[in-house]
Design a protein around this motif. Structure first.
Motif, short mmCIF file in Angstrom:
data_model
loop_
_atom_site.label_atom_id
_atom_site.label_comp_id
_atom_site.label_asym_id
_atom_site.label_seq_id
_atom_site.Cartn_x
_atom_site.Cartn_y
_atom_site.Cartn_z
N LEU A 18 0.74 -1.15 0.21
CA LEU A 18 0.24 -0.10 -0.20
C LEU A 18 1.21 0.91 0.15
CD1 LEU A 18 -2.80 -0.51 3.10
CD2 LEU A 18 -3.02 0.10 0.29
N ARG A 19 0.63 2.41 -0.51
CA ARG A 19 1.41 4.02 -0.60
C ARG A 19 0.37 4.59 0.47
NH1 ARG A 19 3.59 8.17 -4.92
NH2 ARG A 19 1.58 7.99 -5.56
N LEU A 20 0.49 5.09 1.42
CA LEU A 20 -0.23 6.39 1.42
C LEU A 20 0.44 7.68 1.73
CD1 LEU A 20 -0.35 4.73 6.13
CD2 LEU A 20 -1.86 4.16 3.14
N SER A 21 -0.33 8.34 1.31
CA SER A 21 0.07 9.50 0.91
C SER A 21 -0.44 10.65 2.18
CB SER A 21 -0.49 9.91 -0.37
OG SER A 21 -0.34 9.88 -1.77
N CYS A 22 0.11 11.68 1.82
CA CYS A 22 -0.10 13.22 3.27
C CYS A 22 -0.35 14.62 2.15
CB CYS A 22 0.36 12.91 4.99
SG CYS A 22 0.07 14.70 5.94
N ALA A 23 -0.90 14.76 1.83
CA ALA A 23 -1.34 15.89 1.38
C ALA A 23 -1.03 17.02 2.53
CB ALA A 23 -2.83 16.32 0.23
N THR A 24 -0.49 18.82 2.36
CA THR A 24 -0.96 19.47 3.20
C THR A 24 -0.93 21.01 2.61
OG1 THR A 24 2.18 20.18 3.17
CG2 THR A 24 1.43 18.52 4.23
N SER A 25 -2.15 21.43 3.55
CA SER A 25 -1.76 22.98 2.84
C SER A 25 -1.52 23.67 4.44
CB SER A 25 -3.49 23.25 1.78
OG SER A 25 -4.05 22.16 3.18
N GLY A 26 -1.57 25.13 3.81
CA GLY A 26 -1.64 26.05 4.89
C GLY A 26 -0.51 26.07 5.53
N LEU A 27 0.46 25.66 5.71
CA LEU A 27 2.28 26.00 5.42
C LEU A 27 3.46 25.54 4.62
CD1 LEU A 27 3.37 22.30 5.89
CD2 LEU A 27 2.32 22.42 7.44
N THR A 28 4.45 26.03 4.93
CA THR A 28 5.39 26.32 4.23
C THR A 28 5.87 24.49 4.00
OG1 THR A 28 5.96 28.66 4.23
CG2 THR A 28 7.59 27.23 3.46
N PHE A 29 5.86 23.90 2.88
CA PHE A 29 6.38 22.38 3.36
C PHE A 29 7.19 21.88 3.61
CE2 PHE A 29 5.12 18.14 2.95
CZ PHE A 29 5.41 17.85 2.38
N SER A 30 8.05 22.87 2.45
CA SER A 30 9.52 22.36 2.33
C SER A 30 10.52 23.19 3.38
CB SER A 30 9.91 23.42 0.93
OG SER A 30 9.91 24.48 1.52
N LEU A 31 9.84 23.79 4.62
CA LEU A 31 10.76 23.47 6.18
C LEU A 31 10.32 22.38 6.39
CD1 LEU A 31 10.32 27.80 6.28
CD2 LEU A 31 12.04 26.35 4.89
N TYR A 32 9.57 21.95 6.89
CA TYR A 32 9.36 20.90 7.40
C TYR A 32 9.81 19.77 7.44
CZ TYR A 32 5.09 24.25 9.97
OH TYR A 32 5.26 25.59 10.12
N ASN A 33 9.85 19.20 8.56
CA ASN A 33 10.15 17.50 8.70
C ASN A 33 8.89 16.73 8.32
OD1 ASN A 33 13.08 17.95 8.56
ND2 ASN A 33 13.00 18.36 10.90
N MET A 34 8.45 15.62 7.98
CA MET A 34 7.67 15.64 7.96
C MET A 34 8.01 13.46 8.97
SD MET A 34 5.45 17.60 7.22
CE MET A 34 4.12 16.35 6.64
N GLY A 35 6.51 13.32 9.29
CA GLY A 35 6.66 11.87 10.44
C GLY A 35 5.48 11.01 9.95
N TRP A 36 5.65 9.76 9.86
CA TRP A 36 4.51 8.86 10.02
C TRP A 36 4.87 7.87 11.36
CZ3 TRP A 36 0.26 8.84 6.56
CH2 TRP A 36 0.45 9.05 5.37
N PHE A 37 3.29 8.52 12.30
CA PHE A 37 2.85 7.23 12.99
C PHE A 37 2.26 6.55 12.76
CE2 PHE A 37 5.93 10.08 16.23
CZ PHE A 37 5.83 10.29 14.98
N ARG A 38 1.92 5.55 13.76
CA ARG A 38 0.41 4.70 13.59
C ARG A 38 0.00 4.04 15.52
NH1 ARG A 38 3.77 -1.05 11.76
NH2 ARG A 38 4.70 -1.07 12.63
#
Length: 124
Positions: A18-38
């Motif tokens: 499976l491939r999960l996606s997380c689309a973002t808005s309202g933030l300067t995405f390129s400045l943020y580290n991103m994580g996945w939790f479960r």
């Protein structure tokens, strides 16, 4: 308003991908580290994977190393989690999160913004 929207979850059999996606808005995405939790039923939420703002650094929890791959597309403001060879123990709600810190973190408390989650169920 910052929004993180996960998608791609579902009910699958063990061994598939499976491939999960997380689309973002309202933030300067390129400045943020991103994580996945479960969070599995009846358990605490746990770290799965993280990627630095540039994509140059990735971290994984031991149980998913070699099976899961985190990636990002800064132009699309989206982070992905490719999950291969799924196991029943991967069954959980999966959440993406954004962290503006300088160092990529595995700690929930470091993350500033969270999505609502997408459910992954793996049947054996």
């Amino acid at each position: 308003q910052v929004q993180l929207l996960e998608s791609g979850g579902g009910l699958v059999q063990a061994g598939v991908s499976l491939r999960l996606s997380c689309a973002t808005s309202g933030l300067t995405f390129s400045l943020y580290n991103m994580g996945w939790f479960r969070q599995a039923p009846g358990k605490e939420r746990e770290f799965v994977a993280a990627i630095s703002w540039s994509g140059s650094q990735t971290l994984y929890t031991t149980s998913v190393k070699g099976r899961f791959t985190i990636s990002r597309d800064n132009a699309k403001k989206t982070v992905y989690l490719q999950m291969n060879s799924l196991k029943s123990e991967d069954t959980a709600d999966y959440y993406c999160a954004a962290d503006v810190a300088a160092v990529v973190s595995t700690e929930e408390s470091s993350y500033d913004y969270w999505g609502q989650g997408t459910q992954v169920t793996v049947s054996s």
